[in-house]
Design an enzyme around this catalytic site. Structure first.
Site, PDB file in Angstrom:
ATOM      1  CE1 TYR A 291       7.810 -69.591  62.202  1.00  0.00           C
ATOM      2  CE2 TYR A 291       6.850 -69.662  59.929  1.00  0.00           C
ATOM      3  CZ  TYR A 291       6.837 -70.098  61.036  1.00  0.00           C
ATOM      4  OH  TYR A 291       6.179 -71.015  61.335  1.00  0.00           O
TER       5      TYR A 291
ATOM      6  N   PRO B  80       5.857 -81.872  60.008  1.00  0.00           N
ATOM      7  CG  PRO B  80       5.530 -81.941  57.512  1.00  0.00           C
ATOM      8  CD  PRO B  80       5.767 -81.114  58.972  1.00  0.00           C
ATOM      9  CG  LEU B  81       9.211 -84.545  56.710  1.00  0.00           C
ATOM     10  CD1 LEU B  81      10.247 -83.843  55.838  1.00  0.00           C
ATOM     11  CD2 LEU B  81       8.691 -85.675  56.471  1.00  0.00           C
ATOM     12  N   GLY B  82       9.098 -84.381  61.643  1.00  0.00           N
ATOM     13  CA  GLY B  82       9.747 -84.584  62.880  1.00  0.00           C
ATOM     14  C   GLY B  82      10.975 -83.775  62.921  1.00  0.00           C
ATOM     15  NE  ARG B  83      10.245 -79.893  66.924  1.00  0.00           N
ATOM     16  CZ  ARG B  83       9.218 -79.301  66.615  1.00  0.00           C
ATOM     17  NH1 ARG B  83       9.123 -78.234  65.894  1.00  0.00           N
ATOM     18  NH2 ARG B  83       8.118 -79.062  67.631  1.00  0.00           N
ATOM     19  N   GLY B  84      12.872 -82.904  60.942  1.00  0.00           N
ATOM     20  CA  GLY B  84      13.729 -83.463  59.923  1.00  0.00           C
ATOM     21  C   GLY B  84      14.337 -85.023  60.557  1.00  0.00           C
ATOM     22  CG  PHE B  85      14.600 -87.708  64.729  1.00  0.00           C
ATOM     23  CD1 PHE B  85      15.425 -87.274  65.728  1.00  0.00           C
ATOM     24  CD2 PHE B  85      14.220 -88.975  64.530  1.00  0.00           C
ATOM     25  CE1 PHE B  85      16.206 -88.391  66.485  1.00  0.00           C
ATOM     26  CE2 PHE B  85      14.611 -89.940  65.422  1.00  0.00           C
ATOM     27  CZ  PHE B  85      15.685 -89.775  66.071  1.00  0.00           C
TER      28      PHE B  85
END
Length: 331
Positions: A60, A207-212
């Site tokens: 990163y 876990p949030l679908g890359r924010g989706f």
């Protein structure tokens, strides 16, 4: 904050913090550039809320994220579980391939410890399996690092069932980190059962679908031009539109509980087992504080059934990575 146990006695908060988005610029950008000062305050606030599990990686930045986490935890190290990852090779700061060799495992940790400003890493992952290096060599070197007092627990990321079994035959594996969310459930078929059979805890990234799944945007146009997600197949064209049905289902349950989309998506993951600890990515206190409340939400059987129906295994439109990325996962 509630706490859970991953493998081999590794106790962590029920929700961790993915620190990847916290640096300004870097090689993986989600949304607007992070404010490093706000990012450090986000880590401090998470600690105040009882979160003790923080995830970073050599890749990163590269390197900058570990440095930022090191600044944030200075003077606050006691009681924290700090995880980082190695497994790539670099040329002038650019990633040029994977490297799971024993030499890299042992060399990389020295840089990680220096950047973090600590003398022992709580959890050390191989970031991606190197198909050219036997997993026995990699894990054997990581086990040596435990003996040397440089790490406490061994983790793998995006390893497949056969690799997990071979690795666990060499040394105890405390955690597997892989993508898992309402829109990415394939690990439920073989990988999660293998982890449970071997006593390996599971740490979902994205876990949030890359924010989706947060419902924060309903068009690709809402993302900056340099946003990494613009190359994500699930955010493209017809896939984006089709996947909004999952967001709408999450929103329906969120309304019932007077909760945010993020809280419901995380509560769903937490309901999948006490050995699962998601690490959503944050760079601001407001989003971290919102997500931290997910551990207080109890979804009932009706909620879970509706979410399962809206987001069945294999039901998401589009692969989770492009062709190159897909070749590096579940090996």
């Amino acid at each position: 904050m509630q706490y859970r146990e991953l493998g081999h006695g590794l106790k962590v908060s029920a929700l961790g913090v993915g620190c990847m988005p916290m640096i300004k610029g870097g090689n993986i950008v989600y949304g607007e550039d992070a404010d490093p000062d706000e990012a450090i305050k986000t880590i401090h606030r998470a600690i105040d809320l009882g979160i003790n599990f923080f995830d970073t990686a050599q890749i990163y930045g590269p390197f900058q994220n570990e440095e930022l986490v090191g600044q944030a935890i200075k003077g606050k190290r006691d009681g924290l579980i700090i995880a980082s990852k190695f497994g790539f090779k670099f040329d002038n700061g650019n990633i040029v391939g994977v490297d799971g060799s024993a030499t890299n495992a042992k060399t990389a940790v020295e840089g990680t410890l220096k950047r973090l400003g600590i003398d022992c890493l709580d959890l050390y992952y191989q970031h991606r399996v190197d198909p050219n290096i036997p997993i026995e060599e990699t894990v054997g070197a990581m086990a040596d690092l435990i003996t040397e007092g440089k790490i406490k627990h061994i983790g793998l990321s995006e390893a497949g069932p056969a690799t997990l079994r071979r690795a666990a035959a060499v040394a105890p594996i405390s955690a597997l980190q892989s993508e898992y969310s309402l829109w990415e459930r394939d690990i439920e078929d073989e990988i999660l059962p293998t982890c449970r059979a071997l006593g390996i805890g599971f740490v979902p990234y994205s876990p949030l679908g890359r924010g989706f799944l947060t419902g924060a945007f309903r068009s690709l146009d809402a993302l900056p031009d340099n946003d990494w997600r613009r190359q994500d197949p699930r955010f493209q064209g017809d896939n984006f539109a089709a996947n909004l049905a999952i967001v709408d289902a999450v929103g329906e349950i969120a309304g019932k509980h007077n909760a945010s989309h993020a809280q419901i998506a995380l509560a769903w993951i937490l309901a999948q087992g006490q050995d699962i600890v998601p690490i959503p990515g944050f760079k601001r206190r407001v989003t971290m504080e919102d997500s931290a409340k997910a551990s207080d939400i109890a979804l009932d059987a009706s909620d879970l059934a509706k979410l399962d129906a809206a987001a069945p295994r294999g039901g998401t439109s589009g692969p989770r990575y492009g062709e190159r990325g897909m070749k590096m996962v579940r090996l």
